[in-house]
Design an enzyme around this catalytic site. Structure first.
Site, PDB file in Angstrom:
ATOM      1  N   TYR A   1       0.836  -1.208   0.000  1.00  0.00           N
ATOM      2  CA  TYR A   1       0.000   0.000   0.000  1.00  0.00           C
ATOM      3  C   TYR A   1       0.877   1.267   0.000  1.00  0.00           C
ATOM      4  O   TYR A   1       0.712   2.136  -0.850  1.00  0.00           O
ATOM      5  CB  TYR A   1      -0.901  -0.030   1.233  1.00  0.00           C
ATOM      6  CG  TYR A   1      -1.910   1.087   1.309  1.00  0.00           C
ATOM      7  CD1 TYR A   1      -3.033   1.095   0.483  1.00  0.00           C
ATOM      8  CD2 TYR A   1      -1.766   2.126   2.223  1.00  0.00           C
ATOM      9  CE1 TYR A   1      -3.976   2.112   0.570  1.00  0.00           C
ATOM     10  CE2 TYR A   1      -2.704   3.141   2.318  1.00  0.00           C
ATOM     11  CZ  TYR A   1      -3.804   3.134   1.496  1.00  0.00           C
ATOM     12  OH  TYR A   1      -4.743   4.146   1.581  1.00  0.00           O
TER      13      TYR A   1
ATOM     14  N   VAL B   1     -11.589   2.743  14.289  1.00  0.00           N
ATOM     15  CA  VAL B   1     -12.851   3.377  14.698  1.00  0.00           C
ATOM     16  C   VAL B   1     -14.013   2.407  14.522  1.00  0.00           C
ATOM     17  O   VAL B   1     -14.841   2.218  15.431  1.00  0.00           O
ATOM     18  CB  VAL B   1     -13.093   4.691  13.916  1.00  0.00           C
ATOM     19  CG1 VAL B   1     -14.467   5.257  14.241  1.00  0.00           C
ATOM     20  CG2 VAL B   1     -12.013   5.723  14.239  1.00  0.00           C
ATOM     21  N   SER B   2     -14.069   1.746  13.357  1.00  0.00           N
ATOM     22  CA  SER B   2     -15.170   0.808  13.118  1.00  0.00           C
ATOM     23  C   SER B   2     -15.090  -0.376  14.085  1.00  0.00           C
ATOM     24  O   SER B   2     -16.102  -0.795  14.648  1.00  0.00           O
ATOM     25  CB  SER B   2     -15.174   0.346  11.659  1.00  0.00           C
ATOM     26  OG  SER B   2     -13.883  -0.020  11.236  1.00  0.00           O
TER      27      SER B   2
ATOM     28  N   GLN C   1       0.182   4.307  20.650  1.00  0.00           N
ATOM     29  CA  GLN C   1       0.374   4.867  19.309  1.00  0.00           C
ATOM     30  C   GLN C   1      -0.738   5.888  19.028  1.00  0.00           C
ATOM     31  O   GLN C   1      -1.850   5.734  19.517  1.00  0.00           O
ATOM     32  CB  GLN C   1       0.395   3.752  18.234  1.00  0.00           C
ATOM     33  CG  GLN C   1      -0.892   3.033  17.947  1.00  0.00           C
ATOM     34  CD  GLN C   1      -1.141   1.823  18.846  1.00  0.00           C
ATOM     35  OE1 GLN C   1      -0.810   1.838  20.012  1.00  0.00           O
ATOM     36  NE2 GLN C   1      -1.769   0.790  18.299  1.00  0.00           N
TER      37      GLN C   1
ATOM     38  N   PRO D   1       2.605   2.367  12.409  1.00  0.00           N
ATOM     39  CA  PRO D   1       3.242   3.643  12.769  1.00  0.00           C
ATOM     40  C   PRO D   1       2.969   4.066  14.219  1.00  0.00           C
ATOM     41  O   PRO D   1       1.859   3.901  14.714  1.00  0.00           O
ATOM     42  CB  PRO D   1       2.638   4.639  11.778  1.00  0.00           C
ATOM     43  CG  PRO D   1       2.227   3.800  10.617  1.00  0.00           C
ATOM     44  CD  PRO D   1       1.770   2.499  11.210  1.00  0.00           C
TER      45      PRO D   1
ATOM     46  N   GLN E   1       3.263   7.175  15.549  1.00  0.00           N
ATOM     47  CA  GLN E   1       2.576   8.465  15.688  1.00  0.00           C
ATOM     48  C   GLN E   1       2.186   8.998  14.309  1.00  0.00           C
ATOM     49  O   GLN E   1       2.848   8.734  13.313  1.00  0.00           O
ATOM     50  CB  GLN E   1       3.473   9.472  16.408  1.00  0.00           C
ATOM     51  CG  GLN E   1       4.840   9.612  15.766  1.00  0.00           C
ATOM     52  CD  GLN E   1       5.727  10.627  16.465  1.00  0.00           C
ATOM     53  OE1 GLN E   1       5.353  11.215  17.475  1.00  0.00           O
ATOM     54  NE2 GLN E   1       6.906  10.861  15.918  1.00  0.00           N
TER      55      GLN E   1
HETATM   56  N1  UDP Z   1      -5.932  -0.723  16.027  1.00  0.00           N
HETATM   57  C1  UDP Z   1      -6.253  -1.245  17.278  1.00  0.00           C
HETATM   58  N2  UDP Z   1      -7.320  -2.093  17.354  1.00  0.00           N
HETATM   59  C2  UDP Z   1      -8.074  -2.439  16.276  1.00  0.00           C
HETATM   60  C3  UDP Z   1      -7.753  -1.886  15.016  1.00  0.00           C
HETATM   61  C4  UDP Z   1      -6.657  -1.033  14.928  1.00  0.00           C
HETATM   62  O1  UDP Z   1      -5.602  -0.957  18.294  1.00  0.00           O
HETATM   63  O2  UDP Z   1      -9.036  -3.213  16.466  1.00  0.00           O
HETATM   64  C5  UDP Z   1      -4.788   0.236  15.949  1.00  0.00           C
HETATM   65  C6  UDP Z   1      -3.776  -0.094  14.861  1.00  0.00           C
HETATM   66  O3  UDP Z   1      -2.809  -0.998  15.341  1.00  0.00           O
HETATM   67  C7  UDP Z   1      -3.217   1.294  14.579  1.00  0.00           C
HETATM   68  C8  UDP Z   1      -4.385   2.229  14.821  1.00  0.00           C
HETATM   69  O4  UDP Z   1      -5.300   1.498  15.621  1.00  0.00           O
HETATM   70  O5  UDP Z   1      -2.193   1.611  15.495  1.00  0.00           O
HETATM   71  C9  UDP Z   1      -5.078   2.670  13.545  1.00  0.00           C
HETATM   72  O6  UDP Z   1      -5.346   1.518  12.791  1.00  0.00           O
HETATM   73  P1  UDP Z   1      -6.199   1.549  11.451  1.00  0.00           P
HETATM   74  O7  UDP Z   1      -6.172   0.172  10.900  1.00  0.00           O
HETATM   75  O8  UDP Z   1      -7.519   2.171  11.713  1.00  0.00           O
HETATM   76  O9  UDP Z   1      -5.438   2.556  10.480  1.00  0.00           O
HETATM   77  P2  UDP Z   1      -3.899   2.789  10.117  1.00  0.00           P
HETATM   78  O10 UDP Z   1      -3.638   4.184  10.535  1.00  0.00           O
HETATM   79  O11 UDP Z   1      -3.028   1.824  10.867  1.00  0.00           O
HETATM   80  O12 UDP Z   1      -3.842   2.573   8.649  1.00  0.00           O
END
Ligand code: UDP
Length: 313
Positions: A147, A190-191, A211, A276, A278
């Site tokens: 990606y 979020v979802s 994070q 990531p 931050q």
């Molecule tokens: N994350 C989490 N629990 C979940 C899904 C995601 O803690 O059920 C964390 C994930 O490891 C990341 C952040 O939430 O650090 C954002 O994840 P997302 O997949 O929404 O988007 P990203 O920014 O990683 O593409």
């Protein structure tokens, strides 16, 4: 009337964009292979005379579309669970071959083309908040590379078509966005958190939850996208689009738990590789060139998103 092509038009952002453009009286062609897109996202405009849906994979040769004036190139799985693993090669193909096909179409039609790039081009950022001039820190062989590098290569193609083929390009780098029309099974934070809380399931925090991410409500993001598309000729970006409010993942979980009466508990799972640490956009450029900044606060946006997910599960 001008015709606008939206690739990825049945996805989360694409469908919100299509609905907005149709409401503004535009003629819209929505193209998607529905790998992560969902027809229910465009059900409300499906019968509209200005709306056409074409099921098509943008890596393949395009059907005849007639004259196109603007192209929003949004097609690509965008959730880590959707783009990783067995779909990773298709993800790179969608980013790169899809961008090539769309740029050729833009060139042929003398159309303006907007690329939905991503904050992922910054990888694990060593500059914080991220400014557009930061070149990023991406692991080219990691599980997110399909990606991240795909989107980076697409940006490179966009700028070469601009330099050598005089195509009018607009590149935005989209930071985490949420809101109605997200797929409950999409796997993003979020979802996941909202659906888990609504179902009384464990809230899955990956790693220790320290994070950070910056969450933008979808209406704000679509506004930025439309402004960028219609910005001054020759203004290419890239422009960061996102909400600079920065929260830890744990803070997000706690917010969701305050809003939903539930028996759900926080549980900690392994942090995915190359996740990531931050992320927060510097949006000075969007403010000065597009006169744009987000107006929906996280609390307000979460409330609207919770109402939406209640209808989904
Ligand atoms: N994350 C989490 N629990 C979940 C899904 C995601 O803690 O059920 C964390 C994930 O490891 C990341 C952040 O939430 O650090 C954002 O994840 P997302 O997949 O929404 O988007 P990203 O920014 O990683 O593409």
């Amino acid at each position: 009337m001008e015709t606008i092509l939206v690739t990825g038009g049945t996805g989360f952002l694409g469908s919100n964009l299509c609905v907005r453009l149709i409401r503004e009286g535009k003629r819209v062609i929505c193209m998607d292979n529905n790998y992560t897109g969902r027809m229910e996202n465009v059900a409300e405009i499906m019968e509209h005379p200005n709306f056409t849906f074409i099921k098509h994979d943008i890596t393949e040769a395009l059907p005849e579309l007639g004259k196109i004036n603007q192209i929003y190139n949004l097609a690509c799985p965008a959730s880590p669970p959707a783009y990783q693993g067995k779909h990773s090669i298709e993800t790179t193909k969608t980013c790169v071959l899809g961008a090539l096909n769309m740029l050729e179409l833009a060139k042929k039609n003398n159309a303006v083309i907007l690329q939905a790039s991503t904050s992922e081009v910054y990888g694990e950022p060593l500059v914080h908040p991220q400014v557009e001039t930061y070149c990023g820190n991406v692991n080219p062989i990691g599980i997110r590379a399909c990606y991240d590098e795909g989107k980076r290569c697409a940006e490179s193609l966009f700028f070469d078509y601009h330099r050598h083929e005089k195509v009018e390009i607009k590149v935005i780098r989209i930071f985490n966005t949420y809101g109605p029309k997200m797929d409950p099974k999409d796997g993003r934070v979020v979802s996941n958190f909202i659906c888990q809380a609504l179902k009384g399931e464990d809230i899955t925090i990956y790693g220790d939850g320290s994070q950070t991410r910056s969450f933008c409500y979808v209406d704000d993001l679509i506004e930025a996208m439309v402004r960028m598309m219609n910005s001054e000729k020759g203004f290419t970006g890239p422009v960061n689009t996102g909400n600079p409010g920065e929260f830890t993942v744990k803070e997000l979980a706690e917010k969701v738990l305050k809003k939903i009466v539930t028996s759900s508990k926080l549980v900690y799972k392994e942090l995915p590789k190359d996740d990531p640490t931050q992320r927060r956009p510097d949006i000075s450029l969007a403010k000065s060139r597009l006169g744009w900044e987000p107006v929906v606060k996280l609390d307000e946006g979460l409330d609207k998103t919770i109402e939406y997910f209640k209808t989904q599960i």
